[in-house]
Scaffold this active site. Structure first.
Site, mmCIF file in Angstrom:
data_model
loop_
_atom_site.group_PDB
_atom_site.id
_atom_site.type_symbol
_atom_site.label_atom_id
_atom_site.label_comp_id
_atom_site.label_asym_id
_atom_site.label_seq_id
_atom_site.Cartn_x
_atom_site.Cartn_y
_atom_site.Cartn_z
ATOM 1 N N SER A 1 -84.882 11.429 -117.459
ATOM 2 C CA SER A 1 -83.744 10.494 -117.468
ATOM 3 C C SER A 1 -83.468 9.868 -116.108
ATOM 4 O O SER A 1 -82.318 9.683 -115.738
ATOM 5 C CB SER A 1 -82.454 11.163 -117.962
ATOM 6 O OG SER A 1 -82.664 11.774 -119.185
ATOM 7 N N LYS B 1 -87.603 6.125 -115.963
ATOM 8 C CA LYS B 1 -89.042 5.834 -116.020
ATOM 9 C C LYS B 1 -89.316 4.663 -116.961
ATOM 10 O O LYS B 1 -90.143 3.796 -116.664
ATOM 11 C CB LYS B 1 -89.772 7.099 -116.499
ATOM 12 C CG LYS B 1 -91.231 7.106 -116.196
ATOM 13 C CD LYS B 1 -91.800 8.532 -116.072
ATOM 14 C CE LYS B 1 -91.165 9.610 -116.893
ATOM 15 N NZ LYS B 1 -91.820 9.877 -118.170
ATOM 16 N N ILE C 1 -87.250 2.183 -117.827
ATOM 17 C CA ILE C 1 -86.782 0.929 -117.212
ATOM 18 C C ILE C 1 -87.762 0.511 -116.106
ATOM 19 O O ILE C 1 -88.049 -0.673 -115.924
ATOM 20 C CB ILE C 1 -85.357 1.098 -116.617
ATOM 21 C CG1 ILE C 1 -84.346 1.502 -117.689
ATOM 22 C CG2 ILE C 1 -84.909 -0.162 -115.872
ATOM 23 C CD1 ILE C 1 -83.937 0.418 -118.645
ATOM 24 N N GLU D 1 -96.636 4.662 -120.061
ATOM 25 C CA GLU D 1 -95.629 5.601 -119.576
ATOM 26 C C GLU D 1 -95.804 6.931 -120.302
ATOM 27 O O GLU D 1 -95.774 6.977 -121.533
ATOM 28 C CB GLU D 1 -94.227 5.035 -119.861
ATOM 29 C CG GLU D 1 -93.126 5.990 -119.441
ATOM 30 C CD GLU D 1 -91.749 5.627 -119.998
ATOM 31 O OE1 GLU D 1 -91.568 4.521 -120.555
ATOM 32 O OE2 GLU D 1 -90.848 6.470 -119.878
ATOM 33 N N ASP E 1 -94.756 19.944 -118.150
ATOM 34 C CA ASP E 1 -94.429 20.239 -119.550
ATOM 35 C C ASP E 1 -95.712 20.660 -120.275
ATOM 36 O O ASP E 1 -96.755 20.016 -120.109
ATOM 37 C CB ASP E 1 -93.894 18.985 -120.267
ATOM 38 C CG ASP E 1 -92.569 18.511 -119.701
ATOM 39 O OD1 ASP E 1 -91.958 19.269 -118.930
ATOM 40 O OD2 ASP E 1 -92.160 17.377 -120.037
ATOM 41 N N LYS F 1 -91.357 10.765 -94.499
ATOM 42 C CA LYS F 1 -91.586 12.154 -94.887
ATOM 43 C C LYS F 1 -92.351 12.223 -96.221
ATOM 44 O O LYS F 1 -93.327 12.963 -96.348
ATOM 45 C CB LYS F 1 -90.217 12.823 -95.033
ATOM 46 C CG LYS F 1 -90.266 14.312 -94.969
ATOM 47 C CD LYS F 1 -88.856 14.838 -94.777
ATOM 48 C CE LYS F 1 -88.792 16.313 -94.988
ATOM 49 N NZ LYS F 1 -87.424 16.812 -94.902
ATOM 50 N N CYS G 1 -77.248 -3.275 -141.191
ATOM 51 C CA CYS G 1 -77.934 -2.350 -142.093
ATOM 52 C C CYS G 1 -76.914 -1.480 -142.823
ATOM 53 O O CYS G 1 -76.277 -1.947 -143.750
ATOM 54 C CB CYS G 1 -78.975 -1.538 -141.328
ATOM 55 S SG CYS G 1 -80.254 -0.936 -142.410
ATOM 56 N N LEU G 2 -76.662 -0.251 -142.371
ATOM 57 C CA LEU G 2 -75.600 0.547 -142.995
ATOM 58 C C LEU G 2 -74.276 -0.226 -142.943
ATOM 59 O O LEU G 2 -73.484 -0.181 -143.884
ATOM 60 C CB LEU G 2 -75.452 1.882 -142.260
ATOM 61 C CG LEU G 2 -74.284 2.751 -142.709
ATOM 62 C CD1 LEU G 2 -74.467 3.214 -144.144
ATOM 63 C CD2 LEU G 2 -74.110 3.957 -141.789
ATOM 64 N N GLU H 1 -76.767 6.744 -151.949
ATOM 65 C CA GLU H 1 -77.129 7.640 -150.835
ATOM 66 C C GLU H 1 -75.999 8.640 -150.585
ATOM 67 O O GLU H 1 -76.246 9.772 -150.191
ATOM 68 C CB GLU H 1 -77.395 6.824 -149.556
ATOM 69 C CG GLU H 1 -77.785 7.685 -148.352
ATOM 70 C CD GLU H 1 -78.021 6.903 -147.059
ATOM 71 O OE1 GLU H 1 -77.814 5.673 -147.023
ATOM 72 O OE2 GLU H 1 -78.415 7.546 -146.069
ATOM 73 N N HIS I 1 -82.062 -5.274 -138.879
ATOM 74 C CA HIS I 1 -81.565 -4.906 -137.546
ATOM 75 C C HIS I 1 -81.815 -6.037 -136.546
ATOM 76 O O HIS I 1 -82.827 -6.023 -135.845
ATOM 77 C CB HIS I 1 -82.259 -3.629 -137.058
ATOM 78 C CG HIS I 1 -81.858 -2.406 -137.803
ATOM 79 N ND1 HIS I 1 -80.758 -1.657 -137.463
ATOM 80 C CD2 HIS I 1 -82.390 -1.811 -138.894
ATOM 81 C CE1 HIS I 1 -80.639 -0.637 -138.300
ATOM 82 N NE2 HIS I 1 -81.619 -0.712 -139.181
ATOM 83 N N GLU J 1 -80.498 -6.546 -133.785
ATOM 84 C CA GLU J 1 -80.384 -6.098 -132.383
ATOM 85 C C GLU J 1 -81.735 -5.931 -131.702
ATOM 86 O O GLU J 1 -81.835 -6.058 -130.491
ATOM 87 C CB GLU J 1 -79.558 -4.803 -132.292
ATOM 88 C CG GLU J 1 -80.167 -3.549 -132.917
ATOM 89 C CD GLU J 1 -79.830 -3.348 -134.385
ATOM 90 O OE1 GLU J 1 -79.527 -4.344 -135.082
ATOM 91 O OE2 GLU J 1 -79.885 -2.186 -134.852
HETATM 92 N N1 GLN Z 1 -78.884 4.744 -144.790
HETATM 93 C C1 GLN Z 1 -79.064 3.372 -145.190
HETATM 94 C C2 GLN Z 1 -80.354 3.176 -145.963
HETATM 95 O O1 GLN Z 1 -81.278 3.961 -145.856
HETATM 96 C C3 GLN Z 1 -78.981 2.439 -143.998
HETATM 97 C C4 GLN Z 1 -80.094 2.632 -143.007
HETATM 98 C C5 GLN Z 1 -79.829 2.003 -141.667
HETATM 99 O O2 GLN Z 1 -78.695 1.672 -141.334
HETATM 100 N N2 GLN Z 1 -80.851 1.853 -140.862
HETATM 101 O O3 GLN Z 1 -80.503 2.227 -146.659
#
Ligand code: GLN
Length: 542
Positions: A14, A17, A19, A141, A148, A224, A380-381, A404, A506, A508
């Site tokens: 942490s 590495k 970045i 990386e 380890d 050093k 998504c969710l 679900e 997603h 993002e």
């Molecule tokens: N749990 C939900 C599904 O499987 C949403 C998944 C998520 O948000 N990535 O559909």
């Protein structure tokens, strides 16, 4: 022929590495050197898809549907590349593949050993990135720190690479940490010396030592480290904790790392041009008016779980010359009373997630956003939550859910598709990777994207249940993004609301500092206009 840069870690994990690898990619790209990146995770899981975010942080999804380490998100955001499943290798993948070869009889009666069979498999996977990408330089990386147990075969493989590929084609960078001792007001180099010794024991002499520290690193300390670790002084690169991660490429460039790499690897490179990057960082560091967003999730104590969401919010806010302030709201303890934090936010975001825990809190947040006309973005969710909440209101019952969370619900508005039933494995069995989404003209989603088709990354099992589509559309919900055959609802939004838009994918993962995502732009654009009290009107849906 590609050249390789290997990053190993020492002292503690942490320390940035990932970045650093991403930043090295950026400084090479800014010299017109093409770059690809690979993350090696020595754990035994095949991929992080089956790991809890509390153990591993966010699962980053590549366009070809691999569930990968969140460092791939840094690489994509910093370098502006789209990576593939070849860019994340784990011990789980390597051993599964070697064992499958053994079962097929590929080794013709031989004894299967870590060296050479496992190391050959590792080297094959490293070279695969060079082949797929055609990049001039592949940055690899190695996760974890030197010493380890799981990491040993990988370090042995990268040691062999220098001999295989030639001295001028391989560079080793060791990322360490210099602890600061308050009592004596000094930085200590001893742990770095020990970890370089450990690396040498394996046969790797680092070419560069990247020293992360929370304090300025003096010339004396650099001398050093150079002496004890046997690296050129110009290759002792300080990495002092910065205000923003996006500053790291600038810091490494100023410290001379770009020129050092180019010379050492004898790369054909153009003059370094980081002007755009520098301007963006300057803008990022200038104090700006805030826009406050409430992020409602169940891992809010562990912000790595929502890394890309946080970055995407920051990118979009920057485009409006704003600074995003995130209120991390635990969905299990959500407070919607008059003093609740929810009442102080200008926008609400419900990100992705799995499992029942915290769901009812997220539904409360969606209800609050709908009734108080607070901009809402569901990811998504978060889209499934918006649909459940809206349908509970339309059908006047709490007995509406996703299967679900409640397999016997009377109104399964979110459900598995018939062809998905019967799946009994957890890993890699979701709708994963990029799918096209057709935007419905005249909707808020189409307005945000200003194009006809978007390509977005998915990671989920459950889908909007079309049995309820007509009723919900008649009540004020619009399916504003659809799969090409029109059967899957990819984006849903509410008509009578300033901005309540959610997507089954997603977004993002595709946002960049210099190219914010359209849906995040739409969301922040609406949120910055919202007064924190919220318009106290309820929607006429009941
Ligand atoms: N749990 C939900 C599904 O499987 C949403 C998944 C998520 O948000 N990535 O559909």
């Amino acid at each position: 022929m590609a050249k390789y840069i290997f990053l190993t870690g020492g002292v503690v994990s942490s320390v940035g590495k990932g970045i650093s690898a991403a930043s090295i990619g950026r400084i090479l790209k800014s010299r017109s050197v093409s770059v690809s990146v690979q993350k090696i995770d020595p754990y035994l899981n095949v991929d992080p898809g089956t790991m809890s975010p509390s153990q591993h942080g966010e699962v980053f999804v590549t366009q070809d549907g691999a569930e990968t380490d969140l460092d791939l998100g840094h690489y994509e955001r910093f370098i502006g590349v789209e990576l593939t499943q070849a860019s994340n290798v784990t011990s789980g993948q390597v051993y599964s593949s070697v064992i499958a070869q053994e079962r097929r009889g590929d080794f013709l009666g031989g004894t299967i050993q870590v060296v050479p069979h496992v190391t050959n498999e590792i080297k094959k996977r490293i070279r695969q990135v060079a082949e797929i990408s055609g990049a001039d330089v592949v940055i690899v990386e190695v996760g974890g720190t030197v010493g380890d147990i799981e990491g040993q075969p990988f370090l042995e493989a990268i040691r062999q690479m220098r001999k295989d590929e030639g001295r001028d084609n391989v560079l080793y960078i060791h990322v360490t940490f210099l602890p600061y001792i308050t009592a004596t007001n000094e930085l200590k180099t001893k742990p770095t010396q020990h970890s370089v010794n450990e690396l040498r024991r394996i046969g790797i002499q680092p070419d560069v030592i990247l020293c992360r520290s929370d304090k300025e690193i003096s010339e004396e300390i650099k001398d050093k480290i150079s002496l004890f670790c046997d690296v050129d002084k110009e290759a002792v690169i300080p990495l002092v904790t910065s205000e923003t991660i996006y500053e790291v490429p600038l810091l490494l460039e100023e410290a001379g790392l770009g020129d050092f790499i180019v010379n050492r690897l004898k790369l054909e490179a153009a003059e370094c041009n980081l002007d755009n990057w520098r301007n963006m960082v300057a803008k990022l560091k200038t104090p700006k008016e805030p826009v406050t967003i409430g992020l409602v999730g169940k891992y809010v104590g562990l912000q790595d779980a929502y890394y890309s969401v946080r970055e995407a919010l920051c990118h979009a806010a920057l485009a409006y010359d704003r600074e995003v302030r995130i209120e991390w709201l635990d969905s299990e303890e959500l407070d919607v009373t008059s003093n609740g934090k929810l009442r102080q936010v200008q926008g609400i975001i419900v990100p992705g997630g799995f499992g029942y825990r915290g769901i009812e809190g997220m539904i409360k947040a969606a209800k609050f956003a709908r009734e108080k006309e607070i901009p809402y973005l569901g990811l998504c969710l978060g889209m499934q939550i918006m649909v459940i909440e809206f349908a509970r209101c339309v059908f006047h019952t709490e007995n509406v859910n996703s299967t679900e969370f409640d397999a016997d619900t009377a109104y399964p508005v979110i459900d598995l598709l018939p062809e998905q039933c019967g799946i009994d494995q957890k890993g890699g069995t979701m709708r994963l990777g990029t799918y096209p989404c057709h935007l419905v003209p005249g909707t808020k989603a189409a307005q945000a994207y200003s194009c006809e088709v978007a390509y977005e990354r998915h990671r989920h099992r459950f889908e909007f249940n079309n049995a309820f589509r007509q009723t919900l559309e008649e009540a004020g919900m619009t399916a504003s993004g659809l799969s090409p055959d029109g059967k899957l609802v990819e984006i849903a939004e509410l008509k009578d609301h300033p901005w309540m838009v959610s997507c089954q994918f997603h977004p993002e993962f595709k946002s960049r500092l210099d190219c914010p995502h359209p849906l995040f732009m739409g969301f922040i654009g609406a949120a910055k206009e919202t007064l924190t009290e919220g318009a106290q009107t309820s929607l006429p849906i009941s």
